[in-house]
Enzyme design. Sequence first.
Site, PDB file in Angstrom:
ATOM      1  N   GLU A  27       0.842  -1.202   0.000  1.00 44.93           N
ATOM      2  CA  GLU A  27       0.000   0.000   0.000  1.00 44.93           C
ATOM      3  C   GLU A  27       0.874   1.248   0.000  1.00 44.93           C
ATOM      4  O   GLU A  27       1.792   1.367   0.806  1.00 44.93           O
ATOM      5  CB  GLU A  27      -0.911  -0.011   1.235  1.00 44.93           C
ATOM      6  N   TYR A  59      -6.605   7.135  -0.819  1.00 47.07           N
ATOM      7  CA  TYR A  59      -7.433   8.184  -1.427  1.00 47.07           C
ATOM      8  C   TYR A  59      -7.743   9.185  -0.310  1.00 47.07           C
ATOM      9  O   TYR A  59      -8.316   8.818   0.716  1.00 47.07           O
ATOM     10  CB  TYR A  59      -8.699   7.500  -1.939  1.00 47.07           C
ATOM     11  N   ALA A  61      -9.174  12.265   1.995  1.00 52.37           N
ATOM     12  CA  ALA A  61     -10.530  12.707   2.326  1.00 52.37           C
ATOM     13  C   ALA A  61     -10.829  14.016   1.592  1.00 52.37           C
ATOM     14  O   ALA A  61      -9.938  14.755   1.245  1.00 52.37           O
ATOM     15  CB  ALA A  61     -10.656  12.899   3.823  1.00 52.37           C
ATOM     16  N   HIS A 159     -14.357  -1.303  14.661  1.00 50.87           N
ATOM     17  CA  HIS A 159     -14.139   0.098  14.287  1.00 50.87           C
ATOM     18  C   HIS A 159     -14.404   0.991  15.495  1.00 50.87           C
ATOM     19  O   HIS A 159     -15.334   0.719  16.270  1.00 50.87           O
ATOM     20  CB  HIS A 159     -15.073   0.471  13.130  1.00 50.87           C
TER      21      HIS A 159
HETATM   22  P1  FAD Z   1     -17.841   1.615   7.453  1.00 54.19           P
HETATM   23  O1  FAD Z   1     -17.717   0.163   7.194  1.00 54.19           O
HETATM   24  O2  FAD Z   1     -18.914   2.354   6.734  1.00 54.19           O
HETATM   25  O3  FAD Z   1     -18.004   1.787   9.016  1.00 54.19           O
HETATM   26  C1  FAD Z   1     -17.900   3.043   9.652  1.00 54.19           C
HETATM   27  C2  FAD Z   1     -18.594   2.954  11.011  1.00 54.19           C
HETATM   28  O4  FAD Z   1     -20.005   2.931  10.845  1.00 54.19           O
HETATM   29  C3  FAD Z   1     -18.259   1.676  11.787  1.00 54.19           C
HETATM   30  O5  FAD Z   1     -18.247   1.996  13.136  1.00 54.19           O
HETATM   31  C4  FAD Z   1     -19.398   0.733  11.454  1.00 54.19           C
HETATM   32  O6  FAD Z   1     -19.586  -0.240  12.472  1.00 54.19           O
HETATM   33  C5  FAD Z   1     -20.550   1.713  11.362  1.00 54.19           C
HETATM   34  N1  FAD Z   1     -21.551   1.292  10.368  1.00 54.19           N
HETATM   35  C6  FAD Z   1     -21.307   0.959   9.087  1.00 54.19           C
HETATM   36  N2  FAD Z   1     -22.452   0.675   8.451  1.00 54.19           N
HETATM   37  C7  FAD Z   1     -23.444   0.838   9.367  1.00 54.19           C
HETATM   38  C8  FAD Z   1     -24.849   0.706   9.316  1.00 54.19           C
HETATM   39  N3  FAD Z   1     -25.477   0.351   8.179  1.00 54.19           N
HETATM   40  N4  FAD Z   1     -25.548   0.970  10.459  1.00 54.19           N
HETATM   41  C9  FAD Z   1     -24.923   1.339  11.600  1.00 54.19           C
HETATM   42  N5  FAD Z   1     -23.576   1.475  11.696  1.00 54.19           N
HETATM   43  C10 FAD Z   1     -22.861   1.231  10.588  1.00 54.19           C
HETATM   44  N6  FAD Z   1      -9.408   6.224   4.838  1.00 54.19           N
HETATM   45  C11 FAD Z   1      -9.247   7.180   3.888  1.00 54.19           C
HETATM   46  O7  FAD Z   1      -9.790   8.299   4.040  1.00 54.19           O
HETATM   47  N7  FAD Z   1      -8.488   6.949   2.770  1.00 54.19           N
HETATM   48  C12 FAD Z   1      -7.883   5.749   2.547  1.00 54.19           C
HETATM   49  O8  FAD Z   1      -7.228   5.563   1.530  1.00 54.19           O
HETATM   50  C13 FAD Z   1      -8.026   4.717   3.539  1.00 54.19           C
HETATM   51  N8  FAD Z   1      -7.444   3.503   3.369  1.00 54.19           N
HETATM   52  C14 FAD Z   1      -7.749   2.477   4.233  1.00 54.19           C
HETATM   53  C15 FAD Z   1      -7.250   1.181   3.974  1.00 54.19           C
HETATM   54  C16 FAD Z   1      -7.616   0.113   4.791  1.00 54.19           C
HETATM   55  C17 FAD Z   1      -7.074  -1.274   4.479  1.00 54.19           C
HETATM   56  C18 FAD Z   1      -8.489   0.335   5.900  1.00 54.19           C
HETATM   57  C19 FAD Z   1      -8.916  -0.812   6.776  1.00 54.19           C
HETATM   58  C20 FAD Z   1      -8.927   1.612   6.201  1.00 54.19           C
HETATM   59  C21 FAD Z   1      -8.580   2.698   5.364  1.00 54.19           C
HETATM   60  N9  FAD Z   1      -9.037   3.992   5.607  1.00 54.19           N
HETATM   61  C22 FAD Z   1      -8.834   4.991   4.678  1.00 54.19           C
HETATM   62  C23 FAD Z   1      -9.711   4.303   6.866  1.00 54.19           C
HETATM   63  C24 FAD Z   1     -11.220   4.171   6.779  1.00 54.19           C
HETATM   64  O9  FAD Z   1     -11.724   5.127   5.887  1.00 54.19           O
HETATM   65  C25 FAD Z   1     -11.727   4.390   8.210  1.00 54.19           C
HETATM   66  O10 FAD Z   1     -11.477   3.274   8.995  1.00 54.19           O
HETATM   67  C26 FAD Z   1     -13.153   4.882   8.316  1.00 54.19           C
HETATM   68  O11 FAD Z   1     -13.303   5.474   9.615  1.00 54.19           O
HETATM   69  C27 FAD Z   1     -14.183   3.776   8.193  1.00 54.19           C
HETATM   70  O12 FAD Z   1     -14.230   3.265   6.944  1.00 54.19           O
HETATM   71  P2  FAD Z   1     -15.036   1.898   6.676  1.00 54.19           P
HETATM   72  O13 FAD Z   1     -15.094   1.685   5.218  1.00 54.19           O
HETATM   73  O14 FAD Z   1     -14.521   0.825   7.537  1.00 54.19           O
HETATM   74  O15 FAD Z   1     -16.479   2.372   7.197  1.00 54.19           O
END
Ligand code: FAD
Length: 316
Positions: A27, A59, A61, A159
């Site tokens: 990465e 990517y 924010a 998370h």
């Molecule tokens: P989600 O899966 O949407 O979850 C976010 C929160 O909402 C969690 O607490 C989840 O439990 C809750 N949630 C989700 N869906 C629901 C629902 N339907 N109802 C109720 N609660 C819900 N960030 C960046 O900005 N740029 C990057 O390039 C980047 N790269 C990353 C690479 C990896 C491998 C990882 C693991 C993370 C990366 N991140 C990056 C960080 C990521 O954006 C953060 O962890 C962010 O806070 C959450 O993203 P997520 O897709 O896990 O969110």
Amino acid sequence: MKAEVTSAMAQIKFSTMMKEKQLLSFELFPPKTDKGMENLPVTIEHLCEFRPEYISCTYGAGGANVGRNMDVCKMIQNAGTIPVTHFTCIGNTREGIRDQLKMYLDHGIDHMLALRGDLPFGWTGTGGDFKYATDLVAFVRKEFGDKFEIAVGGSPEGHIASRSFETDIAVLKQKQDNGADYVMTQLCWDMEQFKRWLDAIRKAGVTLPVDVGVMPILDEAATINMALSRNACVMPRELCKIISKNWIFPNPFEKDPFDVAAEQKRADFKKAGMEYTIRQIDEYRALGVNGIHLYVLNKWKDVTEIINESGIRTIV
Ligand code: FAD
């Protein structure tokens, strides 16, 4: 040759490959400066010596920020490897997402990591049309069918904003049901936490391959920062000992520390940290995870040492 690589590789599904073997991927993040961008192809070239199955690029924010991310993805393609672009919901409308993703496809980039994104300080929501990564996954599948292979984020320690560990796992299952292909995990330095999560997601019916994100331990301040500034990540006693034994006084964040042994401590910390990282890779591999995804932090020399010492490419 390079153009052929791009189009021929476009059909590759890492989720399918991961069922056959443990993958290795890296990465990168887009450097902030022009000089950093100029130097990146050399970093990528060195990383490609290890024949990674893919290299992903973060990517930023803020929305509509394809810019340097796209440039880095092209560099990865030019080096003959497949780019996986990270993509977030932050500040992105449906139309904006459709246009940006179409642009990626036009450039032969058809692998993505679909994320909600970290909320910028002071924001209470994504400021875009989608609230969660689950919505983004469903949208991409509806709009683009199978054109993208979609990875999603997974948090072995849960998370930080989730109501509970169980809710977070239910969210991961929803990502699977909405069409995700595999999971890329958040950094996790505690193997017990990881094992508990892996066991729990399998029991909850998540069958997606798991590509484990490994954050190398190289620098004291950066390690503490990564654990606590966003992710509330557990630091096991063994890691705490490495930090304590090499503590730079007054603190590791001080730019001009009064500790006369600061330089030696930095070197000792890095050595012990790399050994910790290598042991963790051994344990992940022994657990039979589907891939090792190394957060390179754009530092190819350190990663080279970790890969060579761990034998990822030589010890099956
Ligand atoms: P989600 O899966 O949407 O979850 C976010 C929160 O909402 C969690 O607490 C989840 O439990 C809750 N949630 C989700 N869906 C629901 C629902 N339907 N109802 C109720 N609660 C819900 N960030 C960046 O900005 N740029 C990057 O390039 C980047 N790269 C990353 C690479 C990896 C491998 C990882 C693991 C993370 C990366 N991140 C990056 C960080 C990521 O954006 C953060 O962890 C962010 O806070 C959450 O993203 P997520 O897709 O896990 O969110």
